[in-house]
Design a protein around this motif. Structure first.
Motif, short mmCIF file in Angstrom:
data_model
loop_
_atom_site.label_atom_id
_atom_site.label_comp_id
_atom_site.label_asym_id
_atom_site.label_seq_id
_atom_site.Cartn_x
_atom_site.Cartn_y
_atom_site.Cartn_z
N GLY A 118 4.12 11.59 -10.70
CA GLY A 118 4.08 10.18 -11.07
C GLY A 118 4.36 9.91 -12.53
O GLY A 118 4.22 8.78 -12.99
N GLN A 128 12.98 9.94 -3.32
CA GLN A 128 12.22 9.16 -2.34
C GLN A 128 10.96 9.92 -1.91
O GLN A 128 9.89 9.33 -1.78
N GLU A 172 8.39 9.79 -4.82
CA GLU A 172 7.74 8.48 -4.91
C GLU A 172 6.76 8.26 -3.75
O GLU A 172 5.67 7.72 -3.94
N ALA A 173 7.15 8.70 -2.57
CA ALA A 173 6.28 8.54 -1.40
C ALA A 173 5.02 9.39 -1.55
O ALA A 173 3.92 8.95 -1.19
N VAL A 207 3.56 10.31 -4.39
CA VAL A 207 2.72 9.67 -5.41
C VAL A 207 1.95 8.50 -4.80
O VAL A 207 0.75 8.35 -5.02
N ALA A 208 2.63 7.69 -4.00
CA ALA A 208 1.97 6.55 -3.35
C ALA A 208 0.90 7.04 -2.37
O ALA A 208 -0.20 6.49 -2.31
N TRP A 209 1.22 8.08 -1.60
CA TRP A 209 0.26 8.63 -0.65
C TRP A 209 -0.97 9.16 -1.38
O TRP A 209 -2.10 8.90 -0.97
N ALA A 252 -2.18 8.29 -4.24
CA ALA A 252 -2.96 7.17 -4.77
C ALA A 252 -3.79 6.52 -3.66
O ALA A 252 -4.92 6.08 -3.91
N ALA A 253 -3.26 6.49 -2.45
CA ALA A 253 -3.96 5.88 -1.32
C ALA A 253 -4.98 6.83 -0.69
O ALA A 253 -5.80 6.40 0.13
N THR A 299 3.42 11.58 6.93
CA THR A 299 4.60 10.77 6.64
C THR A 299 5.78 11.11 7.54
O THR A 299 6.57 10.23 7.89
#
Length: 134
Positions: free
Chosen positions: A40, A91, A94-95, A97-99, A101-102, A122
């Protein structure tokens, strides 16, 4: 009215969590949180290039290892199945990093375990699908 909108926008921005700054420890830590921090990294980070290169190498290496132990004739079944066309490396980064964070509850796990959890959630394999011939 504009003052209220501007004040609301500023308040919303201040409420967002700040991105973690990359430290030398992130390269040695080996946790999912460390990998997410490296992946990230922003361009403003002094270690950005090294962090993103590390992230890309980890993603590619983990993916290649998964393919070697779960591909055709391998001893394991596939844990995840990339779609066709496959996501780009950017992609996927980024996915992840988002995962991460969640799913902060996985931050202390080994990086490879967190990355695998991300990939399984995913990119699930179709149920009952035959092992892909690669």
């Amino acid at each position: 009215m504009r003052k209220h909108l501007a004040a609301g926008a500023i308040a919303a921005l201040l409420a967002l969590p700040a991105a973690a700054e990359v430290t030398e420890q992130n390269f040695r830590g080996g946790t999912t949180a460390d990998l997410a921090t490296l992946c990230g990294s922003t361009r403003q980070d002094r270690l950005h290039t090294a962090a993103v290169n590390w992230c890309h190498g980890f993603l590619v290496g983990s993916g290649q290892y998964h393919r070697s132990v779960s591909g055709s004739g391998a001893p394991m079944r596939e844990l995840f199945c990339l779609p066709d066309p496959s996501p780009t490396l950017e992609q996927a980064r980024e996915a992840f990093v988002a995962w991460a964070a969640a799913h902060p509850q996985h931050g202390s796990e080994r990086a490879v375990d967190g990355l695998t959890r991300f990939a399984v959630e995913t990119y699930p394999c179709p149920r009952g699908a035959a092992r892909a011939k690669r």
